[in-house]
Design a protein around this motif. Structure first.
Motif, mmCIF file in Angstrom:
data_model
loop_
_atom_site.group_PDB
_atom_site.id
_atom_site.type_symbol
_atom_site.label_atom_id
_atom_site.label_comp_id
_atom_site.label_asym_id
_atom_site.label_seq_id
_atom_site.Cartn_x
_atom_site.Cartn_y
_atom_site.Cartn_z
ATOM 1 N N GLU A 105 0.855 -1.186 0.000
ATOM 2 C CA GLU A 105 0.000 0.000 0.000
ATOM 3 C C GLU A 105 0.890 1.235 0.000
ATOM 4 O OE1 GLU A 105 -2.962 1.819 3.243
ATOM 5 O OE2 GLU A 105 -3.374 -0.273 2.710
ATOM 6 N N LEU A 106 0.703 2.086 -0.999
ATOM 7 C CA LEU A 106 1.480 3.309 -1.143
ATOM 8 C C LEU A 106 0.521 4.492 -1.134
ATOM 9 C CD1 LEU A 106 4.162 4.805 -1.846
ATOM 10 C CD2 LEU A 106 3.571 4.425 -4.251
ATOM 11 N N HIS A 107 0.762 5.456 -0.246
ATOM 12 C CA HIS A 107 -0.033 6.681 -0.187
ATOM 13 C C HIS A 107 0.846 7.823 -0.700
ATOM 14 C CE1 HIS A 107 -3.338 5.249 2.606
ATOM 15 N NE2 HIS A 107 -2.510 4.225 2.541
ATOM 16 N N LEU A 108 0.348 8.520 -1.717
ATOM 17 C CA LEU A 108 1.082 9.633 -2.311
ATOM 18 C C LEU A 108 0.318 10.934 -2.138
ATOM 19 C CD1 LEU A 108 2.191 8.107 -5.740
ATOM 20 C CD2 LEU A 108 3.647 8.608 -3.782
ATOM 21 N N ALA A 109 1.014 11.981 -1.749
ATOM 22 C CA ALA A 109 0.432 13.321 -1.684
ATOM 23 C C ALA A 109 0.475 13.882 -3.104
ATOM 24 C CB ALA A 109 1.225 14.202 -0.724
ATOM 25 N N LEU A 110 -0.698 13.992 -3.703
ATOM 26 C CA LEU A 110 -0.792 14.403 -5.098
ATOM 27 C C LEU A 110 -1.857 15.462 -5.287
ATOM 28 C CD1 LEU A 110 -0.869 10.822 -6.631
ATOM 29 C CD2 LEU A 110 1.096 12.348 -6.584
ATOM 30 N N GLN A 111 -1.621 16.327 -6.256
ATOM 31 C CA GLN A 111 -2.637 17.280 -6.680
ATOM 32 C C GLN A 111 -2.736 17.211 -8.194
ATOM 33 O OE1 GLN A 111 -2.353 21.246 -5.288
ATOM 34 N NE2 GLN A 111 -3.077 20.683 -3.269
ATOM 35 N N ALA A 112 -3.938 17.289 -8.698
ATOM 36 C CA ALA A 112 -4.165 17.137 -10.137
ATOM 37 C C ALA A 112 -3.315 18.099 -10.955
ATOM 38 C CB ALA A 112 -5.638 17.334 -10.454
ATOM 39 N N ARG A 113 -3.185 19.315 -10.510
ATOM 40 C CA ARG A 113 -2.453 20.291 -11.317
ATOM 41 C C ARG A 113 -0.945 20.119 -11.238
ATOM 42 N NH1 ARG A 113 -2.956 25.933 -8.056
ATOM 43 N NH2 ARG A 113 -2.354 25.097 -6.049
ATOM 44 N N CYS A 114 -0.490 19.186 -10.417
ATOM 45 C CA CYS A 114 0.949 18.917 -10.310
ATOM 46 C C CYS A 114 1.307 17.573 -10.942
ATOM 47 C CB CYS A 114 1.388 18.956 -8.854
ATOM 48 S SG CYS A 114 1.306 20.587 -8.097
ATOM 49 N N GLY A 115 0.507 17.067 -11.849
ATOM 50 C CA GLY A 115 0.797 15.818 -12.536
ATOM 51 C C GLY A 115 0.462 14.584 -11.733
ATOM 52 N N ARG A 157 2.076 10.613 -11.980
ATOM 53 C CA ARG A 157 2.923 10.133 -10.878
ATOM 54 C C ARG A 157 2.338 8.872 -10.253
ATOM 55 N NH1 ARG A 157 6.981 12.984 -9.033
ATOM 56 N NH2 ARG A 157 6.741 12.361 -6.860
ATOM 57 N N ALA A 158 1.031 8.836 -10.059
ATOM 58 C CA ALA A 158 0.401 7.654 -9.480
ATOM 59 C C ALA A 158 0.562 6.452 -10.412
ATOM 60 C CB ALA A 158 -1.075 7.925 -9.195
ATOM 61 N N GLU A 159 0.375 6.661 -11.696
ATOM 62 C CA GLU A 159 0.534 5.579 -12.673
ATOM 63 C C GLU A 159 1.977 5.092 -12.720
ATOM 64 O OE1 GLU A 159 -0.865 2.785 -15.257
ATOM 65 O OE2 GLU A 159 -2.079 4.279 -14.252
ATOM 66 N N ALA A 160 2.928 6.011 -12.676
ATOM 67 C CA ALA A 160 4.341 5.622 -12.680
ATOM 68 C C ALA A 160 4.685 4.819 -11.431
ATOM 69 C CB ALA A 160 5.224 6.868 -12.770
ATOM 70 N N ALA A 161 4.164 5.225 -10.283
ATOM 71 C CA ALA A 161 4.410 4.494 -9.042
ATOM 72 C C ALA A 161 3.817 3.090 -9.121
ATOM 73 C CB ALA A 161 3.830 5.254 -7.854
ATOM 74 N N PHE A 162 2.598 2.990 -9.606
ATOM 75 C CA PHE A 162 1.952 1.679 -9.730
ATOM 76 C C PHE A 162 2.735 0.779 -10.679
ATOM 77 C CE2 PHE A 162 -0.913 -1.317 -11.763
ATOM 78 C CZ PHE A 162 -1.445 -1.959 -10.654
ATOM 79 N N ASP A 163 3.114 1.300 -11.836
ATOM 80 C CA ASP A 163 3.862 0.507 -12.809
ATOM 81 C C ASP A 163 5.187 0.028 -12.227
ATOM 82 O OD1 ASP A 163 1.871 0.764 -14.702
ATOM 83 O OD2 ASP A 163 2.875 2.408 -15.773
ATOM 84 N N THR A 164 5.852 0.882 -11.473
ATOM 85 C CA THR A 164 7.121 0.514 -10.847
ATOM 86 C C THR A 164 6.920 -0.630 -9.865
ATOM 87 O OG1 THR A 164 7.960 2.767 -11.100
ATOM 88 C CG2 THR A 164 9.039 1.378 -9.443
ATOM 89 N N LEU A 165 5.921 -0.498 -9.002
ATOM 90 C CA LEU A 165 5.655 -1.547 -8.017
ATOM 91 C C LEU A 165 5.199 -2.845 -8.694
ATOM 92 C CD1 LEU A 165 3.901 0.581 -5.266
ATOM 93 C CD2 LEU A 165 6.217 -0.363 -5.209
ATOM 94 N N ARG A 166 4.387 -2.738 -9.719
ATOM 95 C CA ARG A 166 3.898 -3.923 -10.429
ATOM 96 C C ARG A 166 5.049 -4.684 -11.083
ATOM 97 N NH1 ARG A 166 -0.167 -2.958 -15.183
ATOM 98 N NH2 ARG A 166 1.673 -1.867 -15.839
ATOM 99 N N THR A 167 6.026 -3.959 -11.597
ATOM 100 C CA THR A 167 7.195 -4.592 -12.205
ATOM 101 C C THR A 167 8.016 -5.353 -11.165
ATOM 102 O OG1 THR A 167 7.305 -2.881 -13.906
ATOM 103 C CG2 THR A 167 9.318 -4.141 -13.506
ATOM 104 N N LEU A 168 8.170 -4.767 -9.991
ATOM 105 C CA LEU A 168 8.967 -5.394 -8.934
ATOM 106 C C LEU A 168 8.229 -6.497 -8.189
ATOM 107 C CD1 LEU A 168 10.523 -2.148 -7.449
ATOM 108 C CD2 LEU A 168 11.695 -3.864 -8.844
ATOM 109 N N LEU A 169 6.910 -6.388 -8.137
ATOM 110 C CA LEU A 169 6.096 -7.307 -7.334
ATOM 111 C C LEU A 169 4.934 -7.854 -8.164
ATOM 112 C CD1 LEU A 169 5.940 -4.878 -4.295
ATOM 113 C CD2 LEU A 169 7.408 -6.890 -4.459
ATOM 114 N N PRO A 170 5.214 -8.713 -9.131
ATOM 115 C CA PRO A 170 4.162 -9.142 -10.061
ATOM 116 C C PRO A 170 3.022 -9.941 -9.418
ATOM 117 C CG PRO A 170 6.166 -10.404 -10.405
ATOM 118 C CD PRO A 170 6.498 -9.318 -9.429
ATOM 119 N N ASP A 171 3.268 -10.651 -8.339
ATOM 120 C CA ASP A 171 2.235 -11.475 -7.700
ATOM 121 C C ASP A 171 1.731 -10.860 -6.400
ATOM 122 O OD1 ASP A 171 2.407 -13.394 -9.716
ATOM 123 O OD2 ASP A 171 4.114 -14.356 -8.732
#
Length: 124
Positions: A86-96, A100-114
């Motif tokens: 579980e990853l919680h990110l401080a994000l605002q729509a106008r700051c991309g 950023r959320a998609e990049a974080a998810f893709d990174t974690l999915r690559t490292l932890l496929p199951d």
């Protein structure tokens, strides 16, 4: 001609609740404070130390923060347990935020496929 009421346009004010101070004003528009090297709040980490370090190193490389300072990348919480992250990110729509959320998810999915992976935005 009838008089129409004015609709005031108010600038968004930074958070005063001790959380992320949102975006700073820049000469060309809003700038994410983390891009300026300003931290939001301390990151809460839980799970096996070596696994946390491995994930933070990969997330840091992808999102542009030093693994030892995940708060500069907006990481508020990283919780690792068998079969779930579980990853919680401080994000605002106008700051991309979406990118950023998609990049974080893709990174974690690559490292932890199951593993079940949850990337959650933190309201700032």
């Amino acid at each position: 001609m009838s008089a129409r009421p004015s609709i005031p346009i108010l600038a968004e004010t930074p958070s005063t609740d001790g959380g992320c101070s949102a975006c700073a004003a820049g000469s060309t528009g809003p700038i994410c404070r983390t891009a300026l090297g300003e931290a939001c709040v301390a990151t809460e980490l839980s799970g096996p130390g070596p696994e946390l370090q491995r994930l933070l190193a990969a997330l840091g490389q992808r999102l542009g923060f030093a693994p030892e300072a995940p708060e500069l990348g907006g990481v508020r919480r990283l919780h690792v347990q068998p079969g779930e992250v579980e990853l919680h990110l401080a994000l605002q729509a106008r700051c991309g935020a979406a990118e950023r959320a998609e990049a974080a998810f893709d990174t974690l999915r690559t490292l932890l496929p199951d593993t079940d992976i949850y990337v959650m935005p933190v309201t700032v």
